[in-house]
Enzyme design. Structure first.
Site, PDB file in Angstrom:
ATOM      1  N   ASP A   1      -6.258   2.167  -1.505  1.00 23.23           N
ATOM      2  CA  ASP A   1      -7.040   1.982  -0.276  1.00 23.23           C
ATOM      3  C   ASP A   1      -7.019   0.506   0.153  1.00 23.23           C
ATOM      4  O   ASP A   1      -6.823   0.190   1.334  1.00 23.23           O
ATOM      5  CB  ASP A   1      -8.479   2.455  -0.533  1.00 23.23           C
ATOM      6  CG  ASP A   1      -9.384   2.212   0.651  1.00 23.23           C
ATOM      7  OD1 ASP A   1      -9.315   2.989   1.614  1.00 23.23           O
ATOM      8  OD2 ASP A   1     -10.158   1.237   0.627  1.00 23.23           O
TER       9      ASP A   1
ATOM     10  N   LYS B   1      -5.469  -1.261   3.609  1.00 25.63           N
ATOM     11  CA  LYS B   1      -6.222  -2.181   4.481  1.00 25.63           C
ATOM     12  C   LYS B   1      -5.498  -3.527   4.602  1.00 25.63           C
ATOM     13  O   LYS B   1      -5.451  -4.115   5.677  1.00 25.63           O
ATOM     14  CB  LYS B   1      -7.631  -2.364   3.925  1.00 25.63           C
ATOM     15  CG  LYS B   1      -8.473  -1.087   4.028  1.00 25.63           C
ATOM     16  CD  LYS B   1      -9.745  -1.219   3.218  1.00 25.63           C
ATOM     17  CE  LYS B   1     -10.629   0.005   3.343  1.00 25.63           C
ATOM     18  NZ  LYS B   1     -11.696   0.021   2.345  1.00 25.63           N
TER      19      LYS B   1
HETATM   20  N1  HSE Z   1     -13.464   4.043   0.024  1.00 27.86           N
HETATM   21  C1  HSE Z   1     -13.515   2.921   0.884  1.00 27.86           C
HETATM   22  C2  HSE Z   1     -14.189   1.779   0.125  1.00 27.86           C
HETATM   23  C3  HSE Z   1     -14.286   3.276   2.120  1.00 27.86           C
HETATM   24  O1  HSE Z   1     -14.764   2.013  -0.937  1.00 27.86           O
HETATM   25  O2  HSE Z   1     -14.124   0.653   0.575  1.00 27.86           O
HETATM   26  C4  HSE Z   1     -14.149   2.300   3.224  1.00 27.86           C
HETATM   27  O3  HSE Z   1     -12.853   2.208   3.682  1.00 27.86           O
END
Ligand code: HSE
Length: 425
Positions: free
Chosen positions: A198, A202
């Protein structure tokens, strides 16, 4: 004024956050947008007992595109599959899309932005990075006059929540993750959080905005926090550091380096003190110098704030939001060529001359020692860990040195290596 009619796809944490925020702040949002925001439709595979603010419910997610009472599609499903299909169909139909979906942006963003431009419509992505922090708008508008030198930050709330719980309460990794899930922070598949995927998605988006790199998630070097132990955290503390999971993207002469990994940061830098679900992103611009953006990185309300910011921009008539999708830099620096300081924990036999042998190996690889301690007495079989923090060193040289250290007869177990960053640009 004609209301702006939205169609919401998905009914998870973020979608519910959007409905709640429209309910609570609808009037204020309408004033700022110059027109009311009306929920025309909500589509999700499963119905939920939540107030849809008058929106018509359907199970037909793709059906949102063909409804003539929907002006903007909010893709809040997440993941690929139907979410990607919906975004592509909506853009192809010239209908603006707002999405929180970093996975599709990092994987297919190049073609999605091309579609948005070809069809003269908007693709709003503020919610895709760092939840409630307006980092996308800051990079694309607020810092638009700057050459960006580097970006470094905590961009996964779940990782930060877990590391904070481990450091402050000695929590077990699995318990902290379960809490993050219960609070609605984690991805549907939490290995995306703890495995660094994740954060890599980003960082791909931030790098595209900052440097004009292609939206290519494969370019990011990824390490997660699954292997971080309480021992690592305690050792880092003893040396004056805190372990954070960071995304770092930096301009170098050879191109852009982009990596996500656990990192020891000095306890006295601001980012070391960003705890729980909070995110913080430091951006170095050539005009501004260091700037820092702090706020909640996950959760329904915070992410809904970012989603509705894009809806407001569309209601005001902004047709192409943050990003032109133009590639200005396509050289990526492979991880072997990245220069970074390191922390080493080397389990050794406690006998005279050991430290000298370690120092010799490091010296032979051109690695300077910044600090070193042998904190504990020998515990068993005259074994003891030696902790070393190095000066910045080329990744390839560090890996060679770690291999050579491991081959020393006095080294009695695996050498632990973590990266160190002083976050000074
Ligand atoms: N799963 C992501 C986090 C959610 O924990 O940052 C926000 O993008």
């Amino acid at each position: 004024m004609q209301p702006l009619r939205i169609g919401i796809a998905g009914l998870g944490t973020v979608a519910q956050g959007v409905l709640d925020l429209l309910k609570d702040n609808g009037e204020l949002i309408a004033q700022r947008a110059g027109r009311p925001i009306q929920v025309a439709a909500v589509a999700s595979r499963t119905a939920k007992d939540v107030d849809l603010l008058g929106g018509a419910f359907s199970n037909d997610v793709l059906g949102l595109v063909s409804r003539n009472d929907v002006d903007v599609v909010l893709e809040l499903i997440g993941g690929e599959g139907i979410a990607l299909e919906l975004v592509e169909a909506s853009l192809a139909a010239g209908r603006p899309v707002v999405t929180a979906n970093k996975a599709i942006l990092a994987g297919y963003g190049q073609r999605l932005f091309a579609a948005a431009h070809a069809n003269n419509t908007a693709l709003g992505i503020e919610a895709s990075v760092a939840g409630g922090i307006p980092i996308i708008g800051s990079l694309s508008s607020g810092l638009a006059a700057n050459e960006i030198e580097s970006i470094a930050g905590i961009i996964n709330g779940t990782c930060n929540y877990i590391l904070t719980a481990m450091a402050s309460e000695g929590a077990a990794f699995d318990d902290a993750l379960a809490n993050a899930q219960a609070l609605g922070y984690a991805e549907a598949d939490p290995t995306f959080d703890v495995g660094g995927i994740d954060a890599a998605h980003k960082l791909t988006i931030l790098s595209a905005l900052a440097f004009g790199t292609p939206l290519d998630k494969e370019a990011v070097h990824i390490e997660g926090i699954e292997d971080i132990t309480l021992q690592d955290i305690k050792d880092a503390e003893a040396l004056g550091y805190t372990i954070k999971h960071l995304g770092i993207a930096r301009r170098t002469d050879k191109g852009i380096e982009a990596r996500v990994h656990p990192t020891l940061v000095p306890q006295d830098v601001l980012i070391a003190n960003v705890n729980g679900v909070m995110n913080a992103v430091a951006v170095w611009g050539n005009a501004t110098g260091n700037t820092l953006y702090y706020g909640p990185g996950a959760g329904g309300a915070a992410t809904a704030s970012a989603v509705l910011a894009d809806v407001v921009a569309i209601a005001r008539g902004q047709s192409h939001l943050e990003f032109d999708g133009v590639v200005r830099e396509d050289r990526w620096v492979p991880i072997q060529d990245v220069v970074s300081a390191a922390y080493l924990r080397i389990p050794v036999v406690d006998e005279p001359g050991v430290f000298a042998r370690i120092a010799t190996i490091l010296g032979d690889h051109g690695i300077s020692i910044e600090g070193a301690i042998q904190r504990e007495r020998a515990i068993q079989n005259r074994q003891v860990p030696i902790s070393v923090v190095t000066q910045p060193v080329l990744e390839a040289d560090m890996l060679d040195a770690v291999r050579a250290l491991g081959e020393l007869p006095v080294v009695v177990g695996p050498v632990r290596r973590l990266r160190v960053d002083h976050l000074d640009g």
